[in-house]
Design a protein around this motif. Structure first.
Motif, PDB file in Angstrom:
ATOM      1  N   GLN A 142       9.118   1.687   5.048  1.00 57.20           N
ATOM      2  CA  GLN A 142       8.048   0.695   5.093  1.00 57.20           C
ATOM      3  C   GLN A 142       8.619  -0.712   4.952  1.00 57.20           C
ATOM      4  OE1 GLN A 142       4.995   1.427   5.823  1.00 57.20           O
ATOM      5  NE2 GLN A 142       4.044  -0.575   5.560  1.00 57.20           N
TER       6      GLN A 142
ATOM      7  N   ALA B 188       0.816  -1.216   0.000  1.00 57.48           N
ATOM      8  CA  ALA B 188       0.000   0.000   0.000  1.00 57.48           C
ATOM      9  C   ALA B 188       0.844   1.258   0.000  1.00 57.48           C
ATOM     10  CB  ALA B 188      -0.935  -0.006   1.210  1.00 57.48           C
ATOM     11  N   ASN B 189       2.065   1.180   0.532  1.00 62.12           N
ATOM     12  CA  ASN B 189       2.919   2.373   0.609  1.00 62.12           C
ATOM     13  C   ASN B 189       4.375   1.931   0.618  1.00 62.12           C
ATOM     14  OD1 ASN B 189       3.903   4.968   0.981  1.00 62.12           O
ATOM     15  ND2 ASN B 189       3.642   4.896   3.209  1.00 62.12           N
TER      16      ASN B 189
ATOM     17  N   SER C 171       8.137   2.073   0.500  1.00 59.28           N
ATOM     18  CA  SER C 171       9.234   3.002   0.769  1.00 59.28           C
ATOM     19  C   SER C 171      10.300   2.240   1.535  1.00 59.28           C
ATOM     20  CB  SER C 171       8.749   4.204   1.576  1.00 59.28           C
ATOM     21  OG  SER C 171       8.318   3.808   2.859  1.00 59.28           O
TER      22      SER C 171
END
Length: 447
Positions: free
Chosen positions: A52, A46-47, A49
């Motif tokens: 993350q 979902a995100n 990085s």
């Protein structure tokens, strides 16, 4: 705690026999890990990085340590017998809550502490159940009780650190500093857990059934591979959309790569390692079980999850009407796809080295090929990158089928002989269940 003895309404805990295999309740328990892997993959995708990915690695490492402790308990007691399933269901509920709270474990440190606290409390419940059950199982073994007590500092430290990670960051005014403190506490948890496994050593432990141990870890690897299949369909957002040939092609390529990952381990390396663990005894067996299975399976599963996230992003791009198959992929999708595959094959090669003390040139070759193909994949369209990865993985399978045919056939002959002998012994034992023929039954010779 010997064989089965009636004790109370539910019955007693029953010890593992040397030839025991995984029972059905253990597979049922693993459904919670299916959900946990799914949550980690979804939250990361979902995100995407760097931070993350760090958070996903930390929660996966802590979750895996729970799995390792769980597998240690399962080496001493049958989880589906007596009163033990009742305790395991409670642990399942706690583990499910742990998985549900994982996306909030690294949320805004200035926000609510409910999610991080649920993670810590669920962890306490699961580890507490495992500790109490193991303590009861080894109550008649002073040596194992002493070894268990050597893990007490790790249990206490990990609980305190997780509670601190939930309670301390909200008290820090600077959000960036609060996030760094929280991440540092989680890193400390992982370091304490995995360092303890080496510091405590192998003395006092035992792997009663090598068959049960290897089968247990092989099943959890299959669960992780299953998560990549789920990501292809659900994560790739293929459900509910009009069927297109590019989407079908991309999904098919993802499934083929997953099958190649399965083949790379379960065709030769996995079965040969199982025999090697059977052949080892005492301390060397425990050390091999710890190093090859408890520790190396974690980065293998991490590689599968990385591949799943990259594959999912490529599927999104392939099915996006605004882009399509001709558009190049920006962002981390291709590096994660190839990086996950490289991680899986590299760790699998280390697994082969630790268990079989060999390294095959084909595994070195596929790692070199994937590494060289990564910069090429960055300049290819979405479907082109996925096709390139598929060709390399399928090429590994094809080459090993051709050049390792003699070793593969010899291994299969040994496994087949073992299996047929075992099945014949089982059939002979079960023959006692058959009703003896009546004296006047047709075909019964008279005496």
């Amino acid at each position: 705690m010997g064989g089965y003895r009636r004790g109370g309404k539910l019955g007693p805990a029953v010890s593992i026999a040397p030839g025991a295999r995984v029972d059905k309740f253990e597979v049922f328990f693993d459904l919670v890990f299916v959900f946990s892997f799914f949550i980690i993959t979804r939250a990361t995708a979902a995100n995407i990085s760097g931070r993350q990915l760090l958070h996903a690695s930390l929660v996966l490492a802590v979750l895996w340590w729970i799995w390792v402790v769980h597998s240690l308990v399962a080496t001493r007691v049958r989880l589906g017998e007596g009163y033990v399933p009742v305790l395991m269901v409670i642990a399942m509920v706690a583990l499910f809550a742990f998985a549900l709270a994982l996306p909030q474990a690294f949320s805004d440190p200035k926000g609510s502490a409910a999610g991080p606290m649920l993670v810590a409390i669920s962890y306490v419940v699961v580890r507490g159940i495992h500790w109490v059950l193991y303590q009861h199982v080894v109550r008649d073994s002073p040596q194992e009780r002493r070894q268990l007590r050597r893990f007490a500092p790790e249990l206490a430290a990990s609980i305190v650190l997780l509670l601190a990670a939930a309670l301390i960051p909200p008290q820090i005014a600077d959000p960036n500093q609060a996030a760094m403190v929280r991440d540092g506490l989680w890193i400390a948890v992982v370091v304490v857990q995995y360092a303890t496994g080496f510091l405590v050593g192998t003395w006092g432990w035992g792997v009663t059934s090598a068959e049960h141990w290897t089968e247990r870890y092989d099943l959890i690897l299959i669960i992780a591979l299953g998560e990549s299949v789920i990501s292809t369909g659900v994560g790739g957002n293929l459900l509910g959309k009009a069927v297109t040939w590019p989407a079908v092609a991309a999904a098919a390529l993802g499934i083929v790569i997953t099958a190649a990952l399965w083949w790379a381990h379960f065709d030769f390396v996995g079965p040969a390692a199982r025999i090697a663990l059977h052949a080892a005894e005492g301390g060397p067996r425990v050390a091999m079980a710890r190093d090859a299975y408890a520790y190396l399976y974690l980065p293998m599963i991490a590689g599968v999850i990385l591949f799943s996230i990259g594959n999912e992003e490529i599927l999104h791009k392939t099915t996006d009407p605004a882009g399509g198959i001709a558009e190049k992929i920006e962002g981390p999708a291709v590096p994660m796809l190839f990086g996950g595959l490289i991680t899986y094959f590299a760790v699998n090669m280390l697994f082969q080295l630790r268990t079989l003390h060999t390294v095959t040139w084909t595994r070195v070759g596929v790692i070199v090929a994937l590494t060289a193909a990564l910069p090429i994949g960055l300049h290819l369209p979405a479907l082109g990158s996925l096709t390139l990865a598929t060709v390399i993985c399928v090429g590994l399978v094809a080459v090993e089928v051709l050049v390792m045919s003699g070793s593969r056939h010899a291994l299969r002959a040994a496994v087949f002989e073992e299996r047929t002998t075992h099945e014949a012994n089982e059939a002979a034992w079960r023959a006692r269940w058959h009703d003896p023929p009546e004296p006047d039954e047709p075909g019964t010779p008279e005496r």
